[in-house]
Scaffold this active site. Structure first.
Site, PDB file in Angstrom:
ATOM      1  N   THR A 124       0.826  -1.207   0.000  1.00  0.00           N
ATOM      2  CA  THR A 124       0.000   0.000   0.000  1.00  0.00           C
ATOM      3  C   THR A 124       0.862   1.259   0.000  1.00  0.00           C
ATOM      4  O   THR A 124       2.000   1.238   0.487  1.00  0.00           O
ATOM      5  CB  THR A 124      -0.903  -0.003   1.260  1.00  0.00           C
ATOM      6  OG1 THR A 124      -1.467   1.294   1.433  1.00  0.00           O
ATOM      7  CG2 THR A 124      -0.118  -0.331   2.520  1.00  0.00           C
ATOM      8  N   ASP A 125       0.297   2.353  -0.478  1.00  0.00           N
ATOM      9  CA  ASP A 125       1.013   3.639  -0.412  1.00  0.00           C
ATOM     10  C   ASP A 125       1.077   4.173   1.025  1.00  0.00           C
ATOM     11  O   ASP A 125       1.832   5.101   1.317  1.00  0.00           O
ATOM     12  CB  ASP A 125       0.351   4.677  -1.341  1.00  0.00           C
ATOM     13  CG  ASP A 125      -1.095   5.019  -0.974  1.00  0.00           C
ATOM     14  OD1 ASP A 125      -1.681   4.349  -0.098  1.00  0.00           O
ATOM     15  OD2 ASP A 125      -1.657   5.951  -1.587  1.00  0.00           O
ATOM     16  N   GLU A 126       0.284   3.562   1.940  1.00  0.00           N
ATOM     17  CA  GLU A 126       0.237   4.086   3.313  1.00  0.00           C
ATOM     18  C   GLU A 126       1.566   3.896   4.043  1.00  0.00           C
ATOM     19  O   GLU A 126       1.814   4.536   5.065  1.00  0.00           O
ATOM     20  CB  GLU A 126      -0.930   3.446   4.081  1.00  0.00           C
ATOM     21  CG  GLU A 126      -2.242   3.698   3.362  1.00  0.00           C
ATOM     22  CD  GLU A 126      -3.491   3.339   4.155  1.00  0.00           C
ATOM     23  OE1 GLU A 126      -3.444   3.328   5.382  1.00  0.00           O
ATOM     24  OE2 GLU A 126      -4.527   3.088   3.497  1.00  0.00           O
ATOM     25  N   TYR A 168      -1.840  -0.583  10.962  1.00  0.00           N
ATOM     26  CA  TYR A 168      -1.964  -1.233   9.639  1.00  0.00           C
ATOM     27  C   TYR A 168      -0.772  -0.903   8.760  1.00  0.00           C
ATOM     28  O   TYR A 168      -0.084  -1.793   8.253  1.00  0.00           O
ATOM     29  CB  TYR A 168      -3.269  -0.795   8.948  1.00  0.00           C
ATOM     30  CG  TYR A 168      -3.283  -1.115   7.462  1.00  0.00           C
ATOM     31  CD1 TYR A 168      -3.261  -2.434   7.008  1.00  0.00           C
ATOM     32  CD2 TYR A 168      -3.310  -0.096   6.498  1.00  0.00           C
ATOM     33  CE1 TYR A 168      -3.255  -2.732   5.638  1.00  0.00           C
ATOM     34  CE2 TYR A 168      -3.310  -0.383   5.141  1.00  0.00           C
ATOM     35  CZ  TYR A 168      -3.279  -1.707   4.713  1.00  0.00           C
ATOM     36  OH  TYR A 168      -3.267  -2.001   3.363  1.00  0.00           O
ATOM     37  N   LYS A 224       2.291  -3.302   7.281  1.00  0.00           N
ATOM     38  CA  LYS A 224       2.567  -3.481   5.843  1.00  0.00           C
ATOM     39  C   LYS A 224       3.998  -3.041   5.531  1.00  0.00           C
ATOM     40  O   LYS A 224       4.697  -3.689   4.752  1.00  0.00           O
ATOM     41  CB  LYS A 224       1.560  -2.692   4.990  1.00  0.00           C
ATOM     42  CG  LYS A 224       0.139  -3.232   5.006  1.00  0.00           C
ATOM     43  CD  LYS A 224      -0.002  -4.622   4.411  1.00  0.00           C
ATOM     44  CE  LYS A 224       0.189  -4.649   2.911  1.00  0.00           C
ATOM     45  NZ  LYS A 224      -0.133  -6.009   2.354  1.00  0.00           N
ATOM     46  N   ASP A 240     -12.860  12.358  14.665  1.00  0.00           N
ATOM     47  CA  ASP A 240     -11.837  11.957  13.699  1.00  0.00           C
ATOM     48  C   ASP A 240     -11.188  10.632  14.101  1.00  0.00           C
ATOM     49  O   ASP A 240     -11.194  10.264  15.277  1.00  0.00           O
ATOM     50  CB  ASP A 240     -10.760  13.058  13.615  1.00  0.00           C
ATOM     51  CG  ASP A 240     -10.102  13.100  12.247  1.00  0.00           C
ATOM     52  OD1 ASP A 240     -10.364  12.205  11.420  1.00  0.00           O
ATOM     53  OD2 ASP A 240      -9.317  14.044  12.003  1.00  0.00           O
TER      54      ASP A 240
HETATM   55  P1  NAD Z   1      -9.485  -7.535   2.106  1.00  0.00           P
HETATM   56  O1  NAD Z   1      -9.485  -7.275   3.560  1.00  0.00           O
HETATM   57  O2  NAD Z   1     -10.703  -7.301   1.295  1.00  0.00           O
HETATM   58  O3  NAD Z   1      -9.062  -9.059   1.841  1.00  0.00           O
HETATM   59  C1  NAD Z   1      -8.051  -9.710   2.558  1.00  0.00           C
HETATM   60  C2  NAD Z   1      -8.168 -11.205   2.320  1.00  0.00           C
HETATM   61  O4  NAD Z   1      -7.113 -11.864   3.046  1.00  0.00           O
HETATM   62  C3  NAD Z   1      -9.487 -11.811   2.823  1.00  0.00           C
HETATM   63  O5  NAD Z   1     -10.019 -12.689   1.846  1.00  0.00           O
HETATM   64  C4  NAD Z   1      -9.091 -12.573   4.076  1.00  0.00           C
HETATM   65  O6  NAD Z   1      -9.907 -13.691   4.339  1.00  0.00           O
HETATM   66  C5  NAD Z   1      -7.663 -12.973   3.737  1.00  0.00           C
HETATM   67  N1  NAD Z   1      -6.860 -13.209   4.949  1.00  0.00           N
HETATM   68  C6  NAD Z   1      -6.761 -12.389   6.033  1.00  0.00           C
HETATM   69  N2  NAD Z   1      -5.960 -12.955   6.951  1.00  0.00           N
HETATM   70  C7  NAD Z   1      -5.524 -14.133   6.426  1.00  0.00           C
HETATM   71  C8  NAD Z   1      -4.666 -15.156   6.894  1.00  0.00           C
HETATM   72  N3  NAD Z   1      -4.100 -15.077   8.117  1.00  0.00           N
HETATM   73  N4  NAD Z   1      -4.423 -16.233   6.110  1.00  0.00           N
HETATM   74  C9  NAD Z   1      -5.005 -16.312   4.877  1.00  0.00           C
HETATM   75  N5  NAD Z   1      -5.842 -15.380   4.395  1.00  0.00           N
HETATM   76  C10 NAD Z   1      -6.090 -14.297   5.152  1.00  0.00           C
HETATM   77  O7  NAD Z   1      -8.241  -6.710   1.554  1.00  0.00           O
HETATM   78  P2  NAD Z   1      -8.042  -5.955   0.147  1.00  0.00           P
HETATM   79  O8  NAD Z   1      -8.574  -4.592   0.265  1.00  0.00           O
HETATM   80  O9  NAD Z   1      -8.495  -6.842  -0.944  1.00  0.00           O
HETATM   81  O10 NAD Z   1      -6.459  -5.852   0.131  1.00  0.00           O
HETATM   82  C11 NAD Z   1      -5.659  -6.907  -0.414  1.00  0.00           C
HETATM   83  C12 NAD Z   1      -4.196  -6.528  -0.309  1.00  0.00           C
HETATM   84  O11 NAD Z   1      -3.955  -5.315  -1.017  1.00  0.00           O
HETATM   85  C13 NAD Z   1      -3.734  -6.280   1.131  1.00  0.00           C
HETATM   86  O12 NAD Z   1      -2.432  -6.807   1.257  1.00  0.00           O
HETATM   87  C14 NAD Z   1      -3.722  -4.771   1.264  1.00  0.00           C
HETATM   88  O13 NAD Z   1      -2.747  -4.353   2.185  1.00  0.00           O
HETATM   89  C15 NAD Z   1      -3.347  -4.358  -0.161  1.00  0.00           C
HETATM   90  N6  NAD Z   1      -3.852  -3.034  -0.583  1.00  0.00           N
HETATM   91  C16 NAD Z   1      -5.165  -2.699  -0.408  1.00  0.00           C
HETATM   92  C17 NAD Z   1      -5.610  -1.455  -0.852  1.00  0.00           C
HETATM   93  C18 NAD Z   1      -7.063  -1.050  -0.725  1.00  0.00           C
HETATM   94  O14 NAD Z   1      -7.392   0.100  -1.016  1.00  0.00           O
HETATM   95  N7  NAD Z   1      -7.967  -1.942  -0.341  1.00  0.00           N
HETATM   96  C19 NAD Z   1      -4.726  -0.558  -1.441  1.00  0.00           C
HETATM   97  C20 NAD Z   1      -3.384  -0.943  -1.596  1.00  0.00           C
HETATM   98  C21 NAD Z   1      -2.962  -2.188  -1.169  1.00  0.00           C
HETATM   99  P1  TYD Z   2     -10.820   3.931   4.249  1.00  0.00           P
HETATM  100  O1  TYD Z   2     -11.768   3.520   3.181  1.00  0.00           O
HETATM  101  O2  TYD Z   2     -10.905   3.293   5.587  1.00  0.00           O
HETATM  102  O3  TYD Z   2      -9.336   3.773   3.638  1.00  0.00           O
HETATM  103  P2  TYD Z   2      -7.907   4.287   4.237  1.00  0.00           P
HETATM  104  O4  TYD Z   2      -8.050   4.620   5.651  1.00  0.00           O
HETATM  105  O5  TYD Z   2      -7.055   3.078   4.030  1.00  0.00           O
HETATM  106  O6  TYD Z   2      -7.517   5.459   3.375  1.00  0.00           O
HETATM  107  O7  TYD Z   2     -10.963   5.499   4.455  1.00  0.00           O
HETATM  108  C1  TYD Z   2     -10.802   6.405   3.389  1.00  0.00           C
HETATM  109  C2  TYD Z   2     -10.900   7.807   3.961  1.00  0.00           C
HETATM  110  O8  TYD Z   2     -12.239   8.020   4.446  1.00  0.00           O
HETATM  111  C3  TYD Z   2      -9.992   8.037   5.158  1.00  0.00           C
HETATM  112  O9  TYD Z   2      -9.524   9.379   5.122  1.00  0.00           O
HETATM  113  C4  TYD Z   2     -10.903   7.838   6.355  1.00  0.00           C
HETATM  114  C5  TYD Z   2     -12.257   8.322   5.844  1.00  0.00           C
HETATM  115  N1  TYD Z   2     -13.452   7.640   6.407  1.00  0.00           N
HETATM  116  C6  TYD Z   2     -14.518   8.415   6.866  1.00  0.00           C
HETATM  117  O10 TYD Z   2     -14.479   9.659   6.832  1.00  0.00           O
HETATM  118  N2  TYD Z   2     -15.608   7.761   7.362  1.00  0.00           N
HETATM  119  C7  TYD Z   2     -15.683   6.399   7.436  1.00  0.00           C
HETATM  120  O11 TYD Z   2     -16.717   5.868   7.923  1.00  0.00           O
HETATM  121  C8  TYD Z   2     -14.590   5.630   6.935  1.00  0.00           C
HETATM  122  C9  TYD Z   2     -14.636   4.124   6.980  1.00  0.00           C
HETATM  123  C10 TYD Z   2     -13.491   6.301   6.417  1.00  0.00           C
END
Ligand code: NAD
Ligand code: TYD
Length: 351
Positions: free
Chosen positions: A132-134, A157, A161, A287
């Site tokens: 992630t970019d975070e 988180y 990562k 917040d």
């Molecule tokens: P998600 O939470 O939707 O899915 C995570 C999956 O991992 C689920 O299917 C869960 O069952 C599985 N999982 C969790 N713990 C596990 C374990 N111990 N063993 C096996 N499986 C396990 O997440 P996502 O949003 O699809 O993100 C997927 C990946 O991409 C993550 O690594 C996340 O850090 C990265 N990512 C997400 C975003 C985003 O915006 N969602 C952005 C950049 C990177």
């Molecule tokens: P989120 O979807 O949780 O992604 P991330 O924290 O990984 O960026 O949140 C996106 C943005 O929205 C973040 O600035 C937090 C804000 N947010 C709210 O304002 N209300 C909410 O209920 C949630 C879940 C997030």
């Protein structure tokens, strides 16, 4: 089969789009989806591919080293695309240990299993770590994250990562494991668990519930449609250089409050409500602790070296996402159940 690929976390949001893309586009690859099926994992995300001959599902936990070793022995993977993770910042604030365990220990278990099986000479082996970019921390009003930006994670988180990214690089430098890492901005689209901002807001608008906006809604995120992320993963998997990192982003920065207003307008039209009706649901709430102000990605490396660029405009992506949630009420009602309601009440009641 040309190669056997382990996709971890393939039942989750991004993972299911990656599994679908690879299983459909590469019938010569065997795709093995390993997922623990936590609250975020959902096999309904994969109904349309589960009967393909080049797809297998394995239920298991990446924190279980012995299980992972056995899985590698049974399938003799050529490559890993590692997405399994605990992924929600708010949950990491209330319960960080699960993040340490899955995101750090789980990743190291996978690295060890791959290391002991892939010899330095295996030409096709690749450990692709999805991050992630975070990990880069929080930006002020200017600047962009590049692949050279120093890590500065600020939530449990993002720290977990960042730690996993360091482990992946350490296994590359020390043990010569062939790895590649991508760091992507915020994804949105179909199948995202409704704890994240966009699907949560869509559901609350549809059901006439308050839309909780943290602080003043001034935090900025760079949004990317999930299928564009899956396309970037495909490209990096096939054309990326071993040992490299690629940042992926949508060139699409939005203040949370502006995004929610845009979404309200889209939902008003889809639900046949008068203009401005859904905006009345916006509620500013306490917040998030340590809330990062701004994330924004410089994606010039992946675009100039590999030719990737986002293909879905934000408006089009939000329209498609809203349509998907409105057309998939069964999927939504199956996940908005006991545990989710408990989580929601703990997060948002009296906030
Ligand atoms: P998600 O939470 O939707 O899915 C995570 C999956 O991992 C689920 O299917 C869960 O069952 C599985 N999982 C969790 N713990 C596990 C374990 N111990 N063993 C096996 N499986 C396990 O997440 P996502 O949003 O699809 O993100 C997927 C990946 O991409 C993550 O690594 C996340 O850090 C990265 N990512 C997400 C975003 C985003 O915006 N969602 C952005 C950049 C990177
Ligand atoms: P989120 O979807 O949780 O992604 P991330 O924290 O990984 O960026 O949140 C996106 C943005 O929205 C973040 O600035 C937090 C804000 N947010 C709210 O304002 N209300 C909410 O209920 C949630 C879940 C997030």
């Amino acid at each position: 089969m040309e190669k056997t690929i382990l996709v971890t976390g393939g039942a989750g949001f991004i993972g299911s789009h990656v599994v679908r893309r690879f299983a459909r586009n590469y019938p010569g690859y065997m795709i093995v989806n390993l997922d623990k099926l936590t609250y975020a994992g959902n096999l309904d995300n994969l109904r349309d591919v589960e009967n393909l001959p080049n797809y297998r599902f394995e239920k298991g936990d990446i924190t279980n080293a012995a299980f992972m070793e056995d899985l590698f022995d049974r399938h003799r993977f050529d490559a890993v695309i590692h997405l399994a993770a605990e992924s929600h910042v708010d949950r990491s604030i209330t319960g960080p240990m699960e993040f340490i365990s899955t995101n750090i220990i789980g990743t190291v278990n996978l690295l060890n299993a791959a290391k002991s099986r892939w010899t330095a000479g295996s030409p096709d082996s690749l450990f692709f770590h999805i991050s992630t970019d975070e990990v880069y921390g929080s930006l002020g009003s200017g600047g962009l994250f590049t692949e050279k930006t120093a890590y500065d994670p600020r939530s449990p988180y993002s720290a977990s990562k960042a730690s996993s990214d360091h482990m992946v690089r350490a296994w590359h430098h020390t043990y010569k494991l062939p790895v590649v890492i991508s760091n992507c901005s915020n994804n949105y689209g179909p199948n995202q668990f409704p704890e994240k901002l966009i699907p949560l807001a869509i559901h609350n608008i549809q059901t006439n519930k308050e839309i909780p906006v943290y602080g003043k809604g001034e935090n900025i995120r760079d949004w990317l449609y999930v299928e564009d992320h899956a396309a970037a993963i495909d490209l990096i998997f096939h054309k990326g250089k071993t040992g490299e990192t690629y940042n992926i982003g949508g060139n699409n920065e939005w203040k949370n409050i502006d995004l929610i207003r845009l979404l309200c307008g889209i939902m008003d039209k889809k639900l046949g409500r008068p203009e401005g009706a859904s905006e009345k649901l916006i509620t500013f709430v306490r917040d998030r602790a340590g809330h990062d102000l701004r994330y924004a990605i410089d994606n010039s490396k992946v675009s100039s070296e590999l030719g990737w660029k986002p293909s879905v405009s934000f408006r089009e992506g939000l329209e498609k996402t809203a349509d998907w949630y409105l057309e998939n009420e069964k999927w939504v009602s199956a996940v908005i159940c006991g545990n989710y309601l408990e989580y929601y009440n703990e997060q948002y009641n009296n906030r």
